[in-house]
Write an enzyme that holds these catalytic residues in place. Sequence first.
Site, PDB file in Angstrom:
ATOM      1  N   PRO A  81       0.497  -0.596  -0.509  1.00 13.05           N
ATOM      2  CA  PRO A  81       0.318  -0.087  -0.230  1.00 13.05           C
ATOM      3  C   PRO A  81       0.738   1.174   0.354  1.00 13.05           C
ATOM      4  O   PRO A  81       2.204   1.456   0.756  1.00 13.05           O
ATOM      5  CB  PRO A  81      -0.692  -0.141   1.712  1.00 13.05           C
ATOM      6  CG  PRO A  81      -0.030  -1.005   2.356  1.00 13.05           C
ATOM      7  CD  PRO A  81       0.721  -1.904   1.380  1.00 13.05           C
ATOM      8  N   LEU A  86       5.168   0.970   4.170  1.00 10.83           N
ATOM      9  CA  LEU A  86       6.433   0.027   4.374  1.00 10.83           C
ATOM     10  C   LEU A  86       7.038   0.172   2.543  1.00 10.83           C
ATOM     11  O   LEU A  86       7.163  -0.549   2.003  1.00 10.83           O
ATOM     12  CB  LEU A  86       4.972  -0.781   4.044  1.00 10.83           C
ATOM     13  CG  LEU A  86       4.319  -1.425   4.996  1.00 10.83           C
ATOM     14  CD1 LEU A  86       2.843  -1.759   4.933  1.00 10.83           C
ATOM     15  CD2 LEU A  86       5.099  -2.121   6.009  1.00 10.83           C
ATOM     16  N   GLY A  87       7.740   1.319   2.590  1.00  8.70           N
ATOM     17  CA  GLY A  87       8.641   1.225   2.329  1.00  8.70           C
ATOM     18  C   GLY A  87       8.059   1.156  -0.219  1.00  8.70           C
ATOM     19  O   GLY A  87       8.425   0.573  -0.728  1.00  8.70           O
ATOM     20  N   ALA A  90      10.852   3.444  -2.159  1.00 10.22           N
ATOM     21  CA  ALA A  90      11.848   2.861  -2.558  1.00 10.22           C
ATOM     22  C   ALA A  90      11.321   1.342  -3.113  1.00 10.22           C
ATOM     23  O   ALA A  90      12.266   1.043  -3.825  1.00 10.22           O
ATOM     24  CB  ALA A  90      12.267   2.568  -1.246  1.00 10.22           C
ATOM     25  N   ALA A  91      10.623   0.694  -3.382  1.00  5.85           N
ATOM     26  CA  ALA A  91       9.768  -0.118  -3.973  1.00  5.85           C
ATOM     27  C   ALA A  91      10.179   0.221  -5.867  1.00  5.85           C
ATOM     28  O   ALA A  91      10.717  -0.266  -6.231  1.00  5.85           O
ATOM     29  CB  ALA A  91       9.015  -1.432  -3.526  1.00  5.85           C
ATOM     30  N   ASP A 132      15.144   2.576   3.497  1.00  7.43           N
ATOM     31  CA  ASP A 132      14.219   1.900   2.696  1.00  7.43           C
ATOM     32  C   ASP A 132      14.769   1.065   1.073  1.00  7.43           C
ATOM     33  O   ASP A 132      14.951  -0.065   1.326  1.00  7.43           O
ATOM     34  CB  ASP A 132      13.104   2.707   2.235  1.00  7.43           C
ATOM     35  CG  ASP A 132      12.529   3.348   3.524  1.00  7.43           C
ATOM     36  OD1 ASP A 132      12.855   2.978   4.949  1.00  7.43           O
ATOM     37  OD2 ASP A 132      11.191   3.948   2.961  1.00  7.43           O
TER      38      ASP A 132
HETATM   39  C1  MEV Z   1      11.630   5.979   6.176  1.00  6.52           C
HETATM   40  O1  MEV Z   1      10.975   4.899   5.981  1.00  6.52           O
HETATM   41  C2  MEV Z   1      12.312   6.453   7.495  1.00  6.52           C
HETATM   42  C3  MEV Z   1      12.602   7.725   7.420  1.00  6.52           C
HETATM   43  O2  MEV Z   1      13.751   6.928   8.865  1.00  6.52           O
HETATM   44  C4  MEV Z   1      12.974   8.497   6.729  1.00  6.52           C
HETATM   45  C5  MEV Z   1      13.879   7.545   6.703  1.00  6.52           C
HETATM   46  O3  MEV Z   1      15.277   7.150   6.154  1.00  6.52           O
HETATM   47  O4  MEV Z   1      14.667   8.302   5.139  1.00  6.52           O
HETATM   48  C6  MEV Z   1      11.828   8.642   8.554  1.00  6.52           C
END
Ligand code: MEV
Length: 302
Positions: A81, A86-87, A90-91, A132
């Site tokens: 989602p 939940l990244g 990045a994914a 991420d």
């Molecule tokens: C986001 O998944 C994690 C944070 O620490 C941001 C980051 O590390 O880029 C909030």
Amino acid sequence: MNAVGSGSAPGKVILLGEHSVVFGQPAIAASIARRMEIVVRRQDGAKPHPDPKVAAALEFAAKERDLDPRGLALEIHSEIPPACGLGSSAALSLALVRAIADLAGADLVGDDARVRASRVEDVFHGTASGVDVATSASGGVILFERSTPPRIERLRPAAPVDLVIASSGDPRSTAGPVGKLRARNAERPALYGKLFRLAGEIVSDGRIALEQGDWSGLGSLMDIAQGVLNGFGVSTPTLERMIAVARGAGALGAKLSGAGGGGVIVALAPANAPEVEAALRGAGFEAFVTRIGDSKEVGNAR
Ligand code: MEV
């Protein structure tokens, strides 16, 4: 050069260390068995993707391979989602880099996919620490520290362990909470510096607990981490309620995961994940169980 390229990448959950990782402290994160799949097709007259950030990410990734983004159509199939911690961005960045490489008939060697995907992720939010993308690219459980190059160490939990992830249903952007904390830190750097170092110590202790299979110790550290995240101002009343439900149902520890300000919580439930999941669902939240530390890693597959 191919007519179609495809790539995929998993989402992630941060066990300990979100936010302080932006300020140079370590974090522990794991990939989850929910993936993003991308297909890129050469297509005359392809329309730009309706999400301007996705369109910008495609343009960036294509140009890095000397491809004309105007002739490319993008198909996204996601089990992750969006905007919930939940990244998903990045994914998406990693799956896109893999799909474009496939289209261009290029190999991604060594750390190449992660490095390229980190640059694409900057299109989504310029302040990302890189945790991420690193988790998604490595698969499994890692310790990450922002540096040049970043420290990425694979962790071996003593045994596979179940986490329950539940969504508050409140979408949030990573940039919002990260920017808010940056402003707080600029106002009181000495105080926030101490909190960041404390968060880093929790991660170091958490690593030992994870590797020794000390689940009650790890759960306590997650609870303490939640206290610190509260101090960062990134929790919400809904997240607090969910955490209370998870702990009340027997989770050994629970905290928000990711940027906060909405998004998800993660609860440690080595022996009773179905009960914790049911309690969260009963309270009206979407929840699922994910196992980390299985020898079958989910990150590296193209
Ligand atoms: C986001 O998944 C994690 C944070 O620490 C941001 C980051 O590390 O880029 C909030």
